[in-house]
Design a protein around this motif. Sequence first.
Motif, PDB file in Angstrom:
ATOM      1  N   SER A 244       0.854  -1.190   0.000  1.00  0.00           N
ATOM      2  CA  SER A 244       0.000   0.000   0.000  1.00  0.00           C
ATOM      3  C   SER A 244       0.885   1.234   0.000  1.00  0.00           C
ATOM      4  O   SER A 244       1.494   1.582   0.998  1.00  0.00           O
ATOM      5  CB  SER A 244      -0.943  -0.012   1.207  1.00  0.00           C
ATOM      6  OG  SER A 244      -0.208  -0.098   2.402  1.00  0.00           O
ATOM      7  N   GLY A 245       0.971   1.838  -1.155  1.00  0.00           N
ATOM      8  CA  GLY A 245       1.783   3.044  -1.288  1.00  0.00           C
ATOM      9  C   GLY A 245       3.234   2.791  -0.966  1.00  0.00           C
ATOM     10  O   GLY A 245       3.854   1.896  -1.530  1.00  0.00           O
TER      11      GLY A 245
ATOM     12  N   ARG B   7       6.716  -3.317  -7.249  1.00  0.00           N
ATOM     13  CA  ARG B   7       6.147  -2.718  -6.030  1.00  0.00           C
ATOM     14  C   ARG B   7       7.233  -2.415  -4.998  1.00  0.00           C
ATOM     15  O   ARG B   7       7.103  -1.477  -4.216  1.00  0.00           O
ATOM     16  CB  ARG B   7       5.088  -3.641  -5.429  1.00  0.00           C
ATOM     17  CG  ARG B   7       3.861  -3.783  -6.321  1.00  0.00           C
ATOM     18  CD  ARG B   7       2.916  -4.813  -5.799  1.00  0.00           C
ATOM     19  NE  ARG B   7       3.478  -6.144  -6.030  1.00  0.00           N
ATOM     20  CZ  ARG B   7       2.876  -7.277  -5.708  1.00  0.00           C
ATOM     21  NH1 ARG B   7       1.700  -7.248  -5.106  1.00  0.00           N
ATOM     22  NH2 ARG B   7       3.435  -8.434  -5.963  1.00  0.00           N
ATOM     23  N   LEU B   8       8.318  -3.171  -5.020  1.00  0.00           N
ATOM     24  CA  LEU B   8       9.415  -2.923  -4.083  1.00  0.00           C
ATOM     25  C   LEU B   8      10.252  -1.726  -4.511  1.00  0.00           C
ATOM     26  O   LEU B   8      10.826  -1.037  -3.673  1.00  0.00           O
ATOM     27  CB  LEU B   8      10.300  -4.161  -3.954  1.00  0.00           C
ATOM     28  CG  LEU B   8       9.633  -5.389  -3.350  1.00  0.00           C
ATOM     29  CD1 LEU B   8      10.583  -6.572  -3.370  1.00  0.00           C
ATOM     30  CD2 LEU B   8       9.166  -5.109  -1.939  1.00  0.00           C
ATOM     31  N   HIS B   9      10.320  -1.476  -5.808  1.00  0.00           N
ATOM     32  CA  HIS B   9      11.118  -0.350  -6.307  1.00  0.00           C
ATOM     33  C   HIS B   9      10.559   0.990  -5.852  1.00  0.00           C
ATOM     34  O   HIS B   9      11.304   1.935  -5.650  1.00  0.00           O
ATOM     35  CB  HIS B   9      11.209  -0.385  -7.836  1.00  0.00           C
ATOM     36  CG  HIS B   9      11.984  -1.543  -8.354  1.00  0.00           C
ATOM     37  ND1 HIS B   9      13.352  -1.597  -8.350  1.00  0.00           N
ATOM     38  CD2 HIS B   9      11.564  -2.723  -8.863  1.00  0.00           C
ATOM     39  CE1 HIS B   9      13.756  -2.753  -8.834  1.00  0.00           C
ATOM     40  NE2 HIS B   9      12.681  -3.452  -9.158  1.00  0.00           N
TER      41      HIS B   9
ATOM     42  N   GLN C  97       9.046   2.837   0.192  1.00  0.00           N
ATOM     43  CA  GLN C  97      10.003   3.503   1.077  1.00  0.00           C
ATOM     44  C   GLN C  97      10.218   2.718   2.359  1.00  0.00           C
ATOM     45  O   GLN C  97      11.140   3.003   3.109  1.00  0.00           O
ATOM     46  CB  GLN C  97       9.506   4.907   1.404  1.00  0.00           C
ATOM     47  CG  GLN C  97       9.445   5.793   0.184  1.00  0.00           C
ATOM     48  CD  GLN C  97       8.743   7.105   0.477  1.00  0.00           C
ATOM     49  OE1 GLN C  97       7.971   7.224   1.408  1.00  0.00           O
ATOM     50  NE2 GLN C  97       9.018   8.102  -0.340  1.00  0.00           N
ATOM     51  N   GLU C  98       9.343   1.763   2.612  1.00  0.00           N
ATOM     52  CA  GLU C  98       9.465   0.948   3.820  1.00  0.00           C
ATOM     53  C   GLU C  98       9.155  -0.504   3.481  1.00  0.00           C
ATOM     54  O   GLU C  98       8.116  -0.808   2.904  1.00  0.00           O
ATOM     55  CB  GLU C  98       8.482   1.437   4.885  1.00  0.00           C
ATOM     56  CG  GLU C  98       8.532   0.618   6.151  1.00  0.00           C
ATOM     57  CD  GLU C  98       7.523   1.073   7.189  1.00  0.00           C
ATOM     58  OE1 GLU C  98       7.388   0.378   8.197  1.00  0.00           O
ATOM     59  OE2 GLU C  98       6.858   2.103   6.987  1.00  0.00           O
ATOM     60  N   TRP C  99      10.088  -1.392   3.860  1.00  0.00           N
ATOM     61  CA  TRP C  99       9.879  -2.827   3.696  1.00  0.00           C
ATOM     62  C   TRP C  99       9.795  -3.458   5.074  1.00  0.00           C
ATOM     63  O   TRP C  99      10.623  -3.175   5.952  1.00  0.00           O
ATOM     64  CB  TRP C  99      11.041  -3.495   2.996  1.00  0.00           C
ATOM     65  CG  TRP C  99      11.267  -3.150   1.562  1.00  0.00           C
ATOM     66  CD1 TRP C  99      10.584  -2.258   0.793  1.00  0.00           C
ATOM     67  CD2 TRP C  99      12.287  -3.692   0.732  1.00  0.00           C
ATOM     68  NE1 TRP C  99      11.117  -2.217  -0.469  1.00  0.00           N
ATOM     69  CE2 TRP C  99      12.162  -3.079  -0.532  1.00  0.00           C
ATOM     70  CE3 TRP C  99      13.293  -4.617   0.930  1.00  0.00           C
ATOM     71  CZ2 TRP C  99      13.012  -3.397  -1.594  1.00  0.00           C
ATOM     72  CZ3 TRP C  99      14.142  -4.925  -0.122  1.00  0.00           C
ATOM     73  CH2 TRP C  99      13.991  -4.319  -1.377  1.00  0.00           C
ATOM     74  N   VAL C 100       8.824  -4.335   5.251  1.00  0.00           N
ATOM     75  CA  VAL C 100       8.741  -5.171   6.445  1.00  0.00           C
ATOM     76  C   VAL C 100       8.786  -6.612   5.960  1.00  0.00           C
ATOM     77  O   VAL C 100       7.982  -7.008   5.113  1.00  0.00           O
ATOM     78  CB  VAL C 100       7.443  -4.917   7.242  1.00  0.00           C
ATOM     79  CG1 VAL C 100       7.326  -5.898   8.402  1.00  0.00           C
ATOM     80  CG2 VAL C 100       7.391  -3.478   7.738  1.00  0.00           C
ATOM     81  N   LEU C 101       9.735  -7.376   6.469  1.00  0.00           N
ATOM     82  CA  LEU C 101       9.839  -8.783   6.118  1.00  0.00           C
ATOM     83  C   LEU C 101       9.380  -9.615   7.303  1.00  0.00           C
ATOM     84  O   LEU C 101      10.019  -9.589   8.364  1.00  0.00           O
ATOM     85  CB  LEU C 101      11.274  -9.153   5.727  1.00  0.00           C
ATOM     86  CG  LEU C 101      11.681  -8.700   4.325  1.00  0.00           C
ATOM     87  CD1 LEU C 101      12.106  -7.249   4.340  1.00  0.00           C
ATOM     88  CD2 LEU C 101      12.772  -9.570   3.790  1.00  0.00           C
TER      89      LEU C 101
END
Length: 106
Positions: free
Chosen positions: A14-15, A42-44, A47-51
């Motif tokens: 989402s955004g 979508r990863l490119h 601004q925030e990734w949660v794994l």
Amino acid sequence: MHSPVVAMAITSASGPHVVLTLTGELHTGRLQELEELLADPRLHEAQEWVLEMASVRRLDLACAYALLRAATRRPQLDALTFRGATRPVQRSLRDAGLGAVGTIEP
């Protein structure tokens, strides 16, 4: 008949916020699949990734380094969080240097 367990997927995008859920054993045999996931458009933009890693039983260094390469190639990435990793998986994340570029939560 049981369906196979999905080893990795983007479960929310989402955004600027993306959640990746990883499960099972992530080893060199899964490296190409992981790299394909990390190339998702979508990863490119995020601004925030949660794994989410609570269901990861094993993470070898080849896959940990793939995560590191993907994260460090994204200058717009402001936050990287590894959530729920077991102690051995946390060790692999730290050994690859991911503790320096993200937050490793138990």
